[in-house]
Design a protein around this motif. Structure first.
Motif, PDB file in Angstrom:
ATOM      1  N   VAL A  29       0.839  -1.191   0.000  1.00 45.32           N
ATOM      2  CA  VAL A  29       0.000   0.000   0.000  1.00 45.32           C
ATOM      3  C   VAL A  29       0.875   1.242   0.000  1.00 45.32           C
ATOM      4  O   VAL A  29       1.925   1.274   0.655  1.00 45.32           O
ATOM      5  N   ASP A  30       0.453   2.241  -0.743  1.00 45.50           N
ATOM      6  CA  ASP A  30       1.069   3.565  -0.757  1.00 45.50           C
ATOM      7  C   ASP A  30       0.005   4.532  -0.230  1.00 45.50           C
ATOM      8  O   ASP A  30      -0.978   4.815  -0.908  1.00 45.50           O
ATOM      9  N   LEU A  31       0.186   5.018   0.994  1.00 48.67           N
ATOM     10  CA  LEU A  31      -0.849   5.849   1.607  1.00 48.67           C
ATOM     11  C   LEU A  31      -1.015   7.189   0.903  1.00 48.67           C
ATOM     12  O   LEU A  31      -2.085   7.786   0.962  1.00 48.67           O
ATOM     13  N   GLY A  32       0.040   7.657   0.237  1.00 47.04           N
ATOM     14  CA  GLY A  32      -0.118   8.854  -0.589  1.00 47.04           C
ATOM     15  C   GLY A  32      -1.125   8.621  -1.694  1.00 47.04           C
ATOM     16  O   GLY A  32      -1.976   9.469  -1.978  1.00 47.04           O
ATOM     17  N   ARG A  36      -5.735   9.744  -2.491  1.00 47.97           N
ATOM     18  CA  ARG A  36      -6.342  10.250  -3.737  1.00 47.97           C
ATOM     19  C   ARG A  36      -7.279   9.241  -4.395  1.00 47.97           C
ATOM     20  O   ARG A  36      -7.817   9.515  -5.462  1.00 47.97           O
ATOM     21  N   ASP A  37      -7.467   8.076  -3.778  1.00 46.32           N
ATOM     22  CA  ASP A  37      -8.212   6.997  -4.429  1.00 46.32           C
ATOM     23  C   ASP A  37      -9.310   6.485  -3.497  1.00 46.32           C
ATOM     24  O   ASP A  37      -9.029   5.872  -2.465  1.00 46.32           O
ATOM     25  N   ASP A  38     -10.564   6.716  -3.866  1.00 44.59           N
ATOM     26  CA  ASP A  38     -11.693   6.359  -3.006  1.00 44.59           C
ATOM     27  C   ASP A  38     -11.807   4.853  -2.806  1.00 44.59           C
ATOM     28  O   ASP A  38     -12.141   4.394  -1.699  1.00 44.59           O
ATOM     29  N   LYS A  72     -10.135  12.132   4.534  1.00 47.81           N
ATOM     30  CA  LYS A  72     -11.064  11.213   3.882  1.00 47.81           C
ATOM     31  C   LYS A  72     -11.960  10.529   4.919  1.00 47.81           C
ATOM     32  O   LYS A  72     -13.061  10.070   4.606  1.00 47.81           O
ATOM     33  N   PHE A  73     -11.485  10.455   6.175  1.00 49.98           N
ATOM     34  CA  PHE A  73     -12.322   9.929   7.256  1.00 49.98           C
ATOM     35  C   PHE A  73     -13.306  10.983   7.758  1.00 49.98           C
ATOM     36  O   PHE A  73     -14.369  10.644   8.280  1.00 49.98           O
ATOM     37  N   GLY A  74     -12.934  12.267   7.664  1.00 46.15           N
ATOM     38  CA  GLY A  74     -13.781  13.339   8.160  1.00 46.15           C
ATOM     39  C   GLY A  74     -12.966  14.581   8.454  1.00 46.15           C
ATOM     40  O   GLY A  74     -11.728  14.578   8.350  1.00 46.15           O
TER      41      GLY A  74
END
Length: 294
Positions: A29-32, A36-38, A72-74
């Motif tokens: 996984v790349d968190l960056g 940007r990816d839903d 993205k969480f809030g």
């Protein structure tokens, strides 16, 4: 006809549990990119609900990506005591060095900011600089802590509520006028001792180092004589808070530079081990605004 370019399928994240109770290290996984990816984010969120705290290594992301991932969480919250990065509001800097104020200790089991009426949903914490050894963080599964309480204790605490205070914790070392101003800005919050997880319906033991006392304990069912209330209620609260120290409910993470932890603040507590002085430890945290416990 123009050919439609199809993106290759995303690699499914690989999550390896770290203990029998909670926590998983996530690979591939790349968190960056996740910021940007839903579709990737939804997969990440599902893993978070399942494991309660997720760990990642070698995530060389920017501060902007850190903030974007957390958002993205809030929406993000600030902190009235710890400073934020001036270019990224909501990204709180937890920098420990020889000049760190003594009252800003972290080594107590706690759920972040339960002194708020709406404590955080969770946090995204990145390691900027770590000691060569030491400075680990421990997380605790408070769903499991509730589940394994004796049944008579579960019956006793059903319906009880506790007061949580920033004045009695962060404010305790301040001058009186500063402490009173902090209390005026953040009055004590009252939460159920046992809260319900809004996503899973699980029961959570929801008292920690910010809890000062039980507010509705003094009833004829609980109190025959004065000793049943003082120290009886305090002893019960201390017993409940102490459940976080049981190793069977814990996971411990060894930080390295650019490692990241994301945790569900509703169902966990954590403890930052301060065993590394005089070494330096620098962390950056984005806290996500949560809901009101019920």
């Amino acid at each position: 006809m123009t050919a439609i370019a199809h993106r290759p399928p995303r690699t499914t994240f690989r999550a390896e549990p770290l203990t029998c109770s909670l926590g998983a290290e996530v690979f591939d996984v790349d968190l960056g990119e996740v910021s940007r990816d839903d579709a990737q984010f939804e997969q990440l969120r599902e893993l978070l609900i399942e494991h309660k705290v997720l760990f990642f290594r070698d995530q060389d992301i920017t501060r902007a990506e850190h903030v974007a991932l957390a958002e993205k969480f809030g929406p993000l919250e600030d902190h009235p005591v710890a400073s934020s990065d001036p270019d990224h509001p909501g990204l709180v800097r937890i920098y420990k060095d020889l000049d760190s104020p003594a009252e800003h200790y972290e080594n107590a089991f706690h759920t972040d900011a339960t002194w708020r009426e709406n404590p955080p949903f969770g946090c995204v914490l990145r390691c900027v600089e770590t000691p060569p050894v030491g400075g680990d963080t421990i997380w605790v599964n408070m769903v499991e802590a509730y589940r394994r309480l004796p049944e008579h204790i579960k019956d006793q605490i059903a319906g009880l509520r506790a007061r949580h205070s920033i004045e009695a914790s962060f404010g305790a070392g301040m001058l009186t006028a500063q402490r009173e101003a902090l209390h005026a800005r953040f009055p004590d919050a009252e939460h159920p001792v046992v809260r319900i997880h809004p996503d899973t319906g699980e029961k959570i033991l929801f008292v920690n180092a910010f809890a000062t006392h039980l507010v509705n304990y003094h009833t004829t069912e609980n109190v025959r004589f004065g000793i049943d209330y003082a120290p009886g209620a305090a002893n019960l609260l201390h017993y409940l808070i102490s459940q976080a120290s049981i190793p069977e409910y814990q996971v411990r993470w060894r930080w390295t530079k650019n490692s990241i932890a994301i945790w569900d603040n509703r169902s966990t507590q954590h403890y930052a081990v301060q065993d590394y002085w005089p070494a330096v430890r620098k962390m950056e945290r984005a806290g996500i605004i949560g809901d009101r416990p019920y």
